[in-house]
Design a protein around this motif. Sequence first.
Motif, PDB file in Angstrom:
ATOM      1  N   UNK A 121      -5.533  -6.656  30.704  1.00  0.00           N
ATOM      2  CA  UNK A 121      -6.427  -6.416  29.573  1.00  0.00           C
ATOM      3  C   UNK A 121      -7.876  -6.281  30.010  1.00  0.00           C
ATOM      4  N   UNK A 122      -8.261  -7.080  31.006  1.00  0.00           N
ATOM      5  CA  UNK A 122      -9.632  -7.029  31.535  1.00  0.00           C
ATOM      6  C   UNK A 122      -9.906  -5.695  32.220  1.00  0.00           C
ATOM      7  N   UNK A 123      -8.968  -5.250  33.035  1.00  0.00           N
ATOM      8  CA  UNK A 123      -9.140  -3.976  33.749  1.00  0.00           C
ATOM      9  C   UNK A 123      -9.190  -2.812  32.764  1.00  0.00           C
ATOM     10  N   UNK A 124      -8.232  -2.760  31.841  1.00  0.00           N
ATOM     11  CA  UNK A 124      -8.192  -1.666  30.870  1.00  0.00           C
ATOM     12  C   UNK A 124      -9.408  -1.709  29.946  1.00  0.00           C
ATOM     13  N   UNK A 125      -9.799  -2.914  29.524  1.00  0.00           N
ATOM     14  CA  UNK A 125     -10.949  -3.046  28.633  1.00  0.00           C
ATOM     15  C   UNK A 125     -12.243  -2.607  29.286  1.00  0.00           C
ATOM     16  N   UNK A 126     -12.447  -3.013  30.532  1.00  0.00           N
ATOM     17  CA  UNK A 126     -13.678  -2.614  31.220  1.00  0.00           C
ATOM     18  C   UNK A 126     -13.692  -1.120  31.514  1.00  0.00           C
ATOM     19  N   UNK A 127     -12.530  -0.578  31.853  1.00  0.00           N
ATOM     20  CA  UNK A 127     -12.454   0.863  32.066  1.00  0.00           C
ATOM     21  C   UNK A 127     -12.774   1.633  30.794  1.00  0.00           C
ATOM     22  N   UNK A 128     -12.222   1.162  29.669  1.00  0.00           N
ATOM     23  CA  UNK A 128     -12.480   1.808  28.389  1.00  0.00           C
ATOM     24  C   UNK A 128     -13.952   1.688  28.002  1.00  0.00           C
ATOM     25  N   UNK A 129     -14.534   0.500  28.201  1.00  0.00           N
ATOM     26  CA  UNK A 129     -15.945   0.299  27.868  1.00  0.00           C
ATOM     27  C   UNK A 129     -16.862   1.164  28.701  1.00  0.00           C
ATOM     28  N   UNK A 215     -13.928  -4.421  26.351  1.00  0.00           N
ATOM     29  CA  UNK A 215     -14.481  -3.072  26.273  1.00  0.00           C
ATOM     30  C   UNK A 215     -15.866  -3.072  25.631  1.00  0.00           C
ATOM     31  N   UNK A 216     -16.033  -3.805  24.545  1.00  0.00           N
ATOM     32  CA  UNK A 216     -17.328  -3.791  23.857  1.00  0.00           C
ATOM     33  C   UNK A 216     -18.406  -4.442  24.717  1.00  0.00           C
ATOM     34  N   UNK A 217     -18.018  -5.494  25.467  1.00  0.00           N
ATOM     35  CA  UNK A 217     -18.985  -6.118  26.363  1.00  0.00           C
ATOM     36  C   UNK A 217     -19.406  -5.183  27.479  1.00  0.00           C
ATOM     37  N   UNK A 218     -18.435  -4.490  28.081  1.00  0.00           N
ATOM     38  CA  UNK A 218     -18.732  -3.554  29.166  1.00  0.00           C
ATOM     39  C   UNK A 218     -19.533  -2.366  28.650  1.00  0.00           C
ATOM     40  N   UNK A 219     -19.223  -1.883  27.473  1.00  0.00           N
ATOM     41  CA  UNK A 219     -19.963  -0.754  26.908  1.00  0.00           C
ATOM     42  C   UNK A 219     -21.429  -1.123  26.694  1.00  0.00           C
ATOM     43  N   UNK A 220     -21.675  -2.291  26.113  1.00  0.00           N
ATOM     44  CA  UNK A 220     -23.053  -2.709  25.841  1.00  0.00           C
ATOM     45  C   UNK A 220     -23.856  -2.851  27.129  1.00  0.00           C
ATOM     46  N   UNK A 221     -23.251  -3.510  28.137  1.00  0.00           N
ATOM     47  CA  UNK A 221     -23.959  -3.708  29.404  1.00  0.00           C
ATOM     48  C   UNK A 221     -24.175  -2.383  30.122  1.00  0.00           C
ATOM     49  N   UNK A 222     -23.197  -1.470  30.034  1.00  0.00           N
ATOM     50  CA  UNK A 222     -23.325  -0.177  30.708  1.00  0.00           C
ATOM     51  C   UNK A 222     -24.429   0.659  30.075  1.00  0.00           C
ATOM     52  N   UNK A 223     -24.506   0.660  28.731  1.00  0.00           N
ATOM     53  CA  UNK A 223     -25.558   1.414  28.055  1.00  0.00           C
ATOM     54  C   UNK A 223     -26.928   0.851  28.420  1.00  0.00           C
ATOM     55  N   UNK A 224     -27.017  -0.483  28.488  1.00  0.00           N
ATOM     56  CA  UNK A 224     -28.287  -1.117  28.871  1.00  0.00           C
ATOM     57  C   UNK A 224     -28.698  -0.689  30.277  1.00  0.00           C
ATOM     58  N   UNK A 250     -21.565  -1.493  38.631  1.00  0.00           N
ATOM     59  CA  UNK A 250     -21.498  -2.734  39.402  1.00  0.00           C
ATOM     60  C   UNK A 250     -22.392  -3.798  38.775  1.00  0.00           C
ATOM     61  N   UNK A 251     -23.603  -3.404  38.354  1.00  0.00           N
ATOM     62  CA  UNK A 251     -24.495  -4.357  37.693  1.00  0.00           C
ATOM     63  C   UNK A 251     -23.944  -4.791  36.338  1.00  0.00           C
ATOM     64  N   UNK A 252     -23.333  -3.855  35.626  1.00  0.00           N
ATOM     65  CA  UNK A 252     -22.773  -4.177  34.311  1.00  0.00           C
ATOM     66  C   UNK A 252     -21.566  -5.098  34.416  1.00  0.00           C
ATOM     67  N   UNK A 253     -20.919  -5.126  35.577  1.00  0.00           N
ATOM     68  CA  UNK A 253     -19.712  -5.924  35.756  1.00  0.00           C
ATOM     69  C   UNK A 253     -19.991  -7.418  35.887  1.00  0.00           C
ATOM     70  N   UNK A 254     -21.237  -7.796  36.222  1.00  0.00           N
ATOM     71  CA  UNK A 254     -21.527  -9.214  36.466  1.00  0.00           C
ATOM     72  C   UNK A 254     -21.152 -10.102  35.276  1.00  0.00           C
ATOM     73  N   UNK A 255     -21.608  -9.793  34.058  1.00  0.00           N
ATOM     74  CA  UNK A 255     -21.186 -10.628  32.926  1.00  0.00           C
ATOM     75  C   UNK A 255     -19.682 -10.543  32.670  1.00  0.00           C
ATOM     76  N   UNK A 256     -19.070  -9.411  33.023  1.00  0.00           N
ATOM     77  CA  UNK A 256     -17.640  -9.243  32.791  1.00  0.00           C
ATOM     78  C   UNK A 256     -16.809 -10.121  33.730  1.00  0.00           C
ATOM     79  N   UNK A 257     -17.343 -10.401  34.916  1.00  0.00           N
ATOM     80  CA  UNK A 257     -16.676 -11.348  35.822  1.00  0.00           C
ATOM     81  C   UNK A 257     -16.621 -12.723  35.170  1.00  0.00           C
ATOM     82  N   UNK A 320     -19.087 -17.498  41.974  1.00  0.00           N
ATOM     83  CA  UNK A 320     -19.118 -16.044  42.069  1.00  0.00           C
ATOM     84  C   UNK A 320     -20.510 -15.492  41.791  1.00  0.00           C
ATOM     85  N   UNK A 321     -21.169 -16.078  40.803  1.00  0.00           N
ATOM     86  CA  UNK A 321     -22.525 -15.616  40.491  1.00  0.00           C
ATOM     87  C   UNK A 321     -23.463 -15.842  41.671  1.00  0.00           C
TER      88      UNK A 321
END
Length: 335
Positions: A121-129, A215-224, A250-257, A320-321
């Motif tokens: 779900x994490x992989x598919x959601x981040x890809x979709x976002x 997906x919504x988290x990744x989309x928001x961070x990616x747009x930012x 890569x930068x948008x992925x930090x909160x997603x981790x 990780x952070x």
Amino acid sequence: MKGMMKYYGQKVIWYVATLIVAVFLNFLLPRLMPGNPVDMLVNQALTGSTDPGVREQVVQQYTEQFGLDKSLPEQFLTYVGNLLQGDLGMSISQYPRTVNEIIGSAIIWTLALQIPAIIVGWILGNGLGALAAYLRGGVDKVVLPVFMFISNFPAFGLGMVFLWLFASQLHWFPVGGGYAADMVPNFSWDFVLSVLDHYRLPFITMVLIAIGGQAIGMRSMSIYELNADYVKYSRFLGIRDLTIVRYVFRNAMLPQVTGLALSLGTMVGGNLVAEMVFSYPGIGTTLFDAISGRDYPLLSGCTLIITIMVLIANLVVEILYGVIDPRVKATQQDS
């Protein structure tokens, strides 16, 4: 290096202190439940007997055996002493099975179901976002809202809908359980196929629940990140868009981790409740049985395992952070 060691040391101390408080609460809260936990056990032992003297004797015997005749401070000291030896006690509702044995068998089912579901779900959601942020269009306006709508269902609610529709009405999946009711767990191919057959619907449900939130988290961070100054400057310099996008995501992925680690640690939420809906033989169903049977040792054992999973997940996030976020490294080197 010294700053990072201090950073990690402070985090470990904080989590150890939190664990100590959690151990106390895991012991105390189940014992605040109303009712006598040995009543059900006594009723099973005295089926057909109406002699009040015998009943009183059996109640006293079980009360002493489970240490319930002692004061709460004495019970707590005994609990901690046994805990330090890795002994979670004897189950009351499933006597004479030990809590270690019950949780040991249940947690395998939970991990085998939820870890793959959360990761997929994490992989598919981040890809979709990421696609929704970069491509926009139909992905952002149609596909993403559909998954967001699905993810807003509580896991147990979506599980009940899927169970009714796909299992009861369409008969595409088994109604519930971890394997066929007439089978005994073994290493045969028939048993494995039965487990996989019962595995599909809970797995699909939990994956769908996970996709929308990620997906919504990744989309928001990616747009930012796509609107950040360094992206505009990089494009001005003529750097290839593919290279820029790689850094952006890569930068948008930090909160997603963080989201992944917390999801793995907090399987106790709706996903465990969903296990009860599907009668899946994991920690969720075990926890429900412990509450129903006022089984103090089993309930304390389940909540303790859940607490440890959450704390470990949070600690992994901190580590990780510190490793992947250069801002943390820079802050600790300056301190």
